[in-house]
Design a protein around this motif. Structure first.
Motif, mmCIF file in Angstrom:
data_model
loop_
_atom_site.group_PDB
_atom_site.id
_atom_site.type_symbol
_atom_site.label_atom_id
_atom_site.label_comp_id
_atom_site.label_asym_id
_atom_site.label_seq_id
_atom_site.Cartn_x
_atom_site.Cartn_y
_atom_site.Cartn_z
ATOM 1 N N ASP A 2 5.177 -16.691 -8.200
ATOM 2 C CA ASP A 2 4.965 -15.256 -8.072
ATOM 3 C C ASP A 2 4.418 -14.910 -6.689
ATOM 4 O O ASP A 2 4.851 -13.945 -6.065
ATOM 5 C CB ASP A 2 4.004 -14.771 -9.164
ATOM 6 N N LEU A 3 3.486 -15.721 -6.194
ATOM 7 C CA LEU A 3 2.956 -15.454 -4.856
ATOM 8 C C LEU A 3 4.071 -15.602 -3.823
ATOM 9 O O LEU A 3 4.162 -14.798 -2.884
ATOM 10 C CB LEU A 3 1.808 -16.413 -4.517
ATOM 11 N N TYR A 4 4.907 -16.602 -3.987
ATOM 12 C CA TYR A 4 5.995 -16.815 -3.017
ATOM 13 C C TYR A 4 6.882 -15.578 -2.932
ATOM 14 O O TYR A 4 7.239 -15.113 -1.846
ATOM 15 C CB TYR A 4 6.818 -18.040 -3.414
ATOM 16 N N LEU A 5 7.191 -15.025 -4.085
ATOM 17 C CA LEU A 5 8.061 -13.858 -4.112
ATOM 18 C C LEU A 5 7.356 -12.636 -3.516
ATOM 19 O O LEU A 5 7.961 -11.856 -2.763
ATOM 20 C CB LEU A 5 8.472 -13.566 -5.554
ATOM 21 N N ARG A 6 6.078 -12.488 -3.836
ATOM 22 C CA ARG A 6 5.357 -11.340 -3.294
ATOM 23 C C ARG A 6 5.207 -11.434 -1.781
ATOM 24 O O ARG A 6 5.227 -10.424 -1.086
ATOM 25 C CB ARG A 6 3.996 -11.198 -3.979
ATOM 26 N N VAL A 7 5.091 -12.670 -1.267
ATOM 27 C CA VAL A 7 5.030 -12.832 0.192
ATOM 28 C C VAL A 7 6.366 -12.416 0.809
ATOM 29 O O VAL A 7 6.405 -11.726 1.839
ATOM 30 C CB VAL A 7 4.672 -14.287 0.566
ATOM 31 N N GLN A 8 7.469 -12.800 0.200
ATOM 32 C CA GLN A 8 8.783 -12.390 0.712
ATOM 33 C C GLN A 8 8.883 -10.863 0.797
ATOM 34 O O GLN A 8 9.347 -10.311 1.798
ATOM 35 C CB GLN A 8 9.903 -12.903 -0.207
ATOM 36 N N HIS A 9 8.460 -10.205 -0.276
ATOM 37 C CA HIS A 9 8.589 -8.749 -0.326
ATOM 38 C C HIS A 9 7.621 -8.093 0.663
ATOM 39 O O HIS A 9 7.952 -7.091 1.320
ATOM 40 C CB HIS A 9 8.346 -8.261 -1.757
ATOM 41 N N PHE A 10 6.440 -8.673 0.761
ATOM 42 C CA PHE A 10 5.454 -8.216 1.749
ATOM 43 C C PHE A 10 6.050 -8.269 3.153
ATOM 44 O O PHE A 10 5.954 -7.311 3.923
ATOM 45 C CB PHE A 10 4.216 -9.121 1.626
ATOM 46 N N TYR A 11 6.681 -9.392 3.500
ATOM 47 C CA TYR A 11 7.292 -9.520 4.828
ATOM 48 C C TYR A 11 8.398 -8.484 5.035
ATOM 49 O O TYR A 11 8.564 -7.941 6.125
ATOM 50 C CB TYR A 11 7.882 -10.921 5.010
ATOM 51 N N ALA B 109 0.830 -1.206 0.000
ATOM 52 C CA ALA B 109 0.000 0.000 0.000
ATOM 53 C C ALA B 109 0.866 1.260 0.000
ATOM 54 O O ALA B 109 1.742 1.426 0.830
ATOM 55 C CB ALA B 109 -0.920 -0.014 1.208
ATOM 56 N N GLY B 110 0.594 2.154 -0.941
ATOM 57 C CA GLY B 110 1.235 3.454 -0.931
ATOM 58 C C GLY B 110 2.658 3.470 -1.457
ATOM 59 O O GLY B 110 3.353 4.461 -1.334
ATOM 60 N N ARG B 111 3.104 2.379 -2.038
ATOM 61 C CA ARG B 111 4.477 2.331 -2.510
ATOM 62 C C ARG B 111 4.490 2.043 -3.998
ATOM 63 O O ARG B 111 3.603 1.392 -4.530
ATOM 64 C CB ARG B 111 5.243 1.213 -1.806
ATOM 65 N N SER B 112 5.528 2.509 -4.636
ATOM 66 C CA SER B 112 5.669 2.230 -6.057
ATOM 67 C C SER B 112 6.023 0.766 -6.248
ATOM 68 O O SER B 112 6.681 0.147 -5.405
ATOM 69 C CB SER B 112 6.772 3.106 -6.648
ATOM 70 N N ALA B 113 5.575 0.227 -7.343
ATOM 71 C CA ALA B 113 5.762 -1.186 -7.597
ATOM 72 C C ALA B 113 7.065 -1.448 -8.335
ATOM 73 O O ALA B 113 7.473 -0.680 -9.200
ATOM 74 C CB ALA B 113 4.604 -1.700 -8.432
ATOM 75 N N VAL B 114 7.737 -2.514 -7.975
ATOM 76 C CA VAL B 114 8.835 -3.027 -8.785
ATOM 77 C C VAL B 114 8.421 -4.427 -9.214
ATOM 78 O O VAL B 114 7.594 -5.067 -8.568
ATOM 79 C CB VAL B 114 10.169 -3.084 -8.017
ATOM 80 N N SER B 115 8.967 -4.902 -10.307
ATOM 81 C CA SER B 115 8.557 -6.211 -10.793
ATOM 82 C C SER B 115 9.103 -7.311 -9.898
ATOM 83 O O SER B 115 10.155 -7.181 -9.284
ATOM 84 C CB SER B 115 9.051 -6.412 -12.224
ATOM 85 N N SER B 116 8.357 -8.405 -9.833
ATOM 86 C CA SER B 116 8.804 -9.563 -9.074
ATOM 87 C C SER B 116 10.132 -10.070 -9.619
ATOM 88 O O SER B 116 11.006 -10.498 -8.869
ATOM 89 C CB SER B 116 7.755 -10.683 -9.148
ATOM 90 N N ASP B 117 10.283 -10.008 -10.935
ATOM 91 C CA ASP B 117 11.520 -10.498 -11.530
ATOM 92 C C ASP B 117 12.719 -9.675 -11.058
ATOM 93 O O ASP B 117 13.762 -10.227 -10.721
ATOM 94 C CB ASP B 117 11.428 -10.462 -13.062
#
Lengths: 152, 152, 152
Positions: C14-23, A6-14
């Motif tokens: 992709d979900l795994y990576l987004r969870v890492q970044h979320f944490y 929330a509220g942050r710019s996105a970077v790609s997962s890759d």
């Protein structure tokens, strides 16, 4: 495929994954004394400030010189140091660079001894993702032991 | 979508992520005493050498036997061990396997006590990514406490 | 593109990576005292139980209140705390949520001191991946120091 909070710019997962892998190789270079390889992870005009109070080393050649100088303290000290990272958080900046904020702990081991885990730091990187891949435009390391408590 | 660093062979970002997740499940198996599940993360003819000086355990059945034997030392010791990993660095090998080099710390906790963090190790894996998914062809663990300092 | 281990339900890479970044973002919020931002990583009716024996805090407002209350103990203590995570293991649940099990260590640093690393915990999250992104439906933290050894 983007990574957002929330509220942050996105970077790609890759990009997030490539930054993780970049750090893994980069810090194994440093901890193995491959200073040229470590310096090559910076842009040609990159800046590296690893200690508070000291000015940053500039350019790849300058970073190698700084590392050679810094490691003279370990010349007669058979220590294996390992820099651990955690919670790498990226944010896209308006100028197209990516800021990275990560926790770091330095693990130091001497023959027959137990790991000494200090200091606790935060790594602040500015990352560019160009034709040659990920490079650091700058790295600044802050040390938790030196922070100013709010009430002091 | 590949992960590269200068002068190294590329592995895909997807493989890098799957290796991370594989390690997470694998080491939670080990730390929970699920030795059969841990052994199943190796190929049928896999090799596992966790301590310097001892020969490797071979085959899944052999790895289970080795783990049962090794953990007898903890039979009367109510310890919870947790193997932490960091800076997983992959490189594609010419034979199609992937080498993985990662930092490891063993965290040991006893009831009412504080975590004891030792030893510091490096995990050297040879990974195959076959029809059944990621498996280890071999794992060799080196210990930082036992390294030979350059001047000795 | 799925992440699988034998006998487990698959979650996407992709979900795994987004969870890492979320944490990474979430725990930097917590360690920086941004309790509102930390609470916002939960669903509106989320539950957060950080200590054994105490009941969970409920709702975002309740989580903020709990954090403010808990951190009063640090009011006159200039400590920088950092929560490290490792080996994040996800499993898809039948109800569509994702369970996450991760190792955690709390690093505490005071001015001029060395990091104190305790306690060792396991974080048990129930994750939902909805229109606003990843949110925690619940977080329960177990402490290794309090575990019941099998023979006691």
């Amino acid at each position: 495929m983007t990574t957002t909070t929330a509220g942050r710019s996105a970077v790609s997962s890759d990009l997030y994954l490539r930054v993780q892998h970049f750090y893994a190789h980069q810090m194994q270079h440093l901890d193995s004394g491959r200073f040229e390889e470590y310096a090559a992870t910076f842009t040609e005009d990159g800046e590296f400030q690893h200690s508070p109070g000291a000015g940053p080393a500039r350019t790849r050649a300058g970073i190698v010189r700084e590392l050679v100088e810094f490691h003279k303290r370990f010349e007669d000290d058979p220590v294996q140091r390992r820099h651990w990272f955690n919670h790498i958080a990226l944010e896209l900046q308006e100028d197209g660079t990516v800021s990275s904020t990560a926790y770091a702990l330095v693990v130091s081991v001497r023959p027959g001894g137990k790991p000494d885990i200090a200091p606790s730091c935060v790594v602040h990187d500015t990352i560019v993702d160009g034709p040659e891949g990920i490079r650091l435009k700058s790295r600044r390391v802050t040390h938790d032991q030196h922070f100013q408590p709010p009430f002091s």
